[in-house]
Design a protein around this motif. Structure first.
Motif, PDB file in Angstrom:
ATOM      1  N   SER A 264       0.577  -1.053   0.146  1.00 17.98           N
ATOM      2  CA  SER A 264      -0.113   0.021  -0.204  1.00 17.98           C
ATOM      3  C   SER A 264       1.057   1.126  -0.148  1.00 17.98           C
ATOM      4  O   SER A 264       2.124   1.479   0.476  1.00 17.98           O
ATOM      5  N   LYS A 265       1.480   2.063  -0.892  1.00 16.42           N
ATOM      6  CA  LYS A 265       2.011   3.324  -0.982  1.00 16.42           C
ATOM      7  C   LYS A 265       1.808   3.922   0.486  1.00 16.42           C
ATOM      8  O   LYS A 265       2.287   4.813   1.004  1.00 16.42           O
ATOM      9  N   LEU A 266       0.684   3.666   0.929  1.00 14.85           N
ATOM     10  CA  LEU A 266      -0.171   5.282   1.683  1.00 14.85           C
ATOM     11  C   LEU A 266       0.207   5.021   2.838  1.00 14.85           C
ATOM     12  O   LEU A 266       1.543   5.227   3.659  1.00 14.85           O
ATOM     13  N   LEU A 267       0.561   3.265   3.125  1.00 12.97           N
ATOM     14  CA  LEU A 267       1.366   3.091   4.148  1.00 12.97           C
ATOM     15  C   LEU A 267       2.728   3.083   4.207  1.00 12.97           C
ATOM     16  O   LEU A 267       3.626   3.253   5.249  1.00 12.97           O
TER      17      LEU A 267
ATOM     18  N   ASP B 241       4.073   4.614   2.659  1.00 10.19           N
ATOM     19  CA  ASP B 241       5.301   6.261   2.406  1.00 10.19           C
ATOM     20  C   ASP B 241       4.774   7.255   4.197  1.00 10.19           C
ATOM     21  O   ASP B 241       5.748   7.122   4.710  1.00 10.19           O
TER      22      ASP B 241
END
Lengths: 205, 205
Positions: free
Chosen positions: A5-8, A10
Motif C-alpha cells: 500500500s503506497k499510503l502505508l 509512505d
C-alpha cells in the motif's frame, strides 16, 4: 519492507525517518495513528506544522522561541555577565530544569566533529565571541558533552577567545550523584580523584 | 515537563501520545523535526493525513486497504477455504512476510482482555462466523498470541463455531528456530515436549 500500500509505505517511511525509530516501530506507531479519529490525527500533524511555522531561533542565544528574542535573553533578572555554552536546545532545557543557573545561554548548534562533517564554521562560535565583547561578559561556562568532540570544541573556543578578557570555566566531571563506585568507568573515576575538592580539614592554615 | 513554549509543549505532547514514546524521546524527535526544512515537515505530516483519509478496512477481512476490499481478498489465486485468524494488521503482515500462507485472513482487531476493557463484542468474531458459513471455509487457523488473552479468545471462537462445520487448527507452539534450549522458559519447553512430532522411525508399521 513492502506493505503493498503506497499510503502505508509512505507513512512508515516518514515515521522511520525520525532518529531511533526503526521500520518495525514505525509500523506500530503508524497503525496506532490509523486507529485514532480523523480529528486526533489532524491535531497530531498540526502540532508539528505550527511548531515549524512559528518557532524560530533566538537572535542572541539561538535557543528556540516564538518571538525574535527568547524569554531567557529578555529576562532582566538574569545576569548578562555569565553565559553557559551548550551543544543544543535539549542540553539547555536539561540545565534549566536543575534551577541552578541564573545567567544566559549560548546554543552552539553542535560540537566540532569531522566524522559527522561538522566543522568550526558550522557552530555559533563567532557569534559567541561577538556577544562576549558586546555584552561585557565576565565568565563563560563550557557545558558541552564530555566526549572527544566536546573537548575539541572546548579547546577551539578557548583558542578563539584568547584575546578576549573573559573567564572560561568548565562544568565539573566526576561520579554522578547516587552512583556506586564499582560501576563507574576508570576514566571518570580517575578524573574524579584528580579533581577532588576539600571536604573538611583539621590542619590550620 | 514545561518548555515555556506552548508550541513546543503541544508538539511534545502529541509526539508522546504515540505508544512507547516518553517525554524525553518525544522532545528529541520534535527537535529533530524542527531542524528539518518546512517541506520535509509538510511531507512528514501529509503522509499521516493521507493515510487516515484514504486507507480503510477491508469489508471482508478487516485488513487495511485503499479500496473497498483488500488485495488479498481480491486475489483469485488465494484459497477461500482456508482462513487465518489474526489479532491485528501487524500480525497479518508478519505472517505474509513468511510467504508460507496462501489462504485468506480475518483480522479480529484485538483479543478478549477484560483488563483492557475488550470484550467478545469488541472483536470481529460474529463477522468471522458469517464468513465461514457464506464462503464454505473448510479450515480456520487460529494464529493469535500465545498469551492468556489469546487462549481465551481461541476458546471463545471455538465455542462460537461449535455448530459450524469447519476444522479449527492452532499454529504450533514450541522452541523458536535458532534458539538454545537453556534460555527457553519452562512452559514453552514443556509444551514442545508434549507437542513433539515424528522425526524418523525405524519401527515398521
Amino acid at each position: 519492507m513492502d506493505f503493498k500500500s503506497k499510503l502505508l509505505n509512505d507513512a512508515v517511511e516518514q515515521m522511520s525517518s525520525l532518529p531511533g525509530i526503526g521500520q518495525r516501530s514505525a509500523l506500530r506507531l503508524v497503525l496506532h495513528l490509523l486507529d485514532q479519529s480523523e480529528k486526533e490525527v489532524n491535531d497530531f500533524t498540526k502540532a508539528f506544522i505550527n511548531l515549524k511555522e512559528h518557532l524560530n531561533f533566538c537572535d542572541k542565544c539561538y535557543h528556540i522561541t516564538e518571538q525574535k528574542t527568547c524569554e531567557i535573553c529578555r529576562n532582566p533578572s538574569r545576569s548578562d555577565e555569565l553565559i553557559c555554552v551548550v551543544q543544543d536546545v535539549r542540553d539547555l532545557l536539561a540545565i534549566e530544569s536543575t534551577q541552578q543557573f541564573y545567567g544566559k545561554y549560548h546554543v552552539l548548534g553542535g560540537v566540532i566533529s569531522p566524522m559527522d562533517g561538522i566543522g568550526p564554521n558550522d557552530i555559533k562560535v563567532n557569534e559567541l565571541k561577538e556577544r562576549i565583547i558586546n555584552e561585557k561578559t565576565t565568565e563563560i561556562i563550557l557545558a558541552l558533552p564530555a566526549t572527544m568532540e566536546g573537548d575539541t570544541t572546548n579547546f577551539y573556543i578557548y583558542r578563539k577567545l584568547q584575546e578576549v578578557k573573559v573567564n572560561i570555566t568548565l562544568i565539573s566531571r566526576g561520579i554522578g550523584v547516587g552512583n556506586q563506585l564499582e560501576y563507574i568507568d576508570e576514566l571518570t573515576l580517575g578524573k574524579s580523584l584528580l579533581d577532588r575538592s576539600i571536604y573538611k580539614t583539621n590542619i590550620s592554615n
